[in-house]
Design an enzyme around this catalytic site. Structure first.
Site: not given
Length: 187
Positions: A112-113
């Site tokens: 999700h970064a």
């Protein structure tokens, strides 16, 4: 060329980081010889998320606001749902990512970064991957999303999930050894 023994890498995270996505790069990059620091919002310890529960903590070495881009070869951004969602509203974190990109430094984001890369406005026109649930977010921000363990665009490395950590860390090492990656600004 950069020797790993000369490399300095900063991992930027806050509470709720996906435990394996911080600890695996931290340990493996240190084993490869790099100096690795963890930067947090306040410079203090942060707590990980391990599958369905809170996990282990990791100490902070410095505040995100105090990271000097010129001191590092690479920035690593672990995922998890909580960590990047909290960081993407922090101006210091976004400014830091933008500086790494503008100075041709290696940027590595997993799971999700890439939300942070979207918020920093550095994805347009780049090939990227991520956890499948944020695929549409990347596409809407102008990235060319691909479903593969590693996507790389001028020194910006992205990966999908903890299952890709081996390839993710190997690519970080390879790119750090190559040195600076002058890149065009995002389209």
């Amino acid at each position: 060329m950069t020797q790993m023994s000369d490399a300095k890498i900063v991992i930027v995270a806050t509470d709720g980081f996906e435990q394996s996505e911080l600890f695996t790069p931290l340990e493996e990059l240190r084993k490869a010889g790099a100096t690795v620091h963890v930067a947090t919002l306040d410079g203090n310890a942060i707590k990980g998320w391990d599958q369905d529960n809170w996990g282990d903590s990791v100490g902070g070495d410095l505040k995100i606001a105090d990271v000097n881009v010129d001191d590092y070869d690479c920035i690593v951004l672990p995922g998890g749902q909580i960590n990047p969602d909290l960081l993407r509203v922090e101006p210091d974190a976004l400014h830091l990512i933008q500086n790494f990109v503008s100075k041709g430094k290696i940027v590595a984001a997993i799971c999700h970064a890439p939300w942070l890369l979207i918020e920093a406005d550095v994805v347009r026109g780049r090939e990227m991957t991520s956890y499948h649930s944020i695929k549409t977010d990347l596409k809407n921000a102008g990235a060319n999303w691909v479903d593969q363990e590693i996507a790389i665009s001028n020194g910006i490395i992205t990966s999908r999930s903890p299952e890709d950590l081996g390839a993710f860390v190997s690519k970080i090492i390879e790119e750090v050894k190559e040195g600076k990656h002058p890149r065009p600004n995002a389209a």
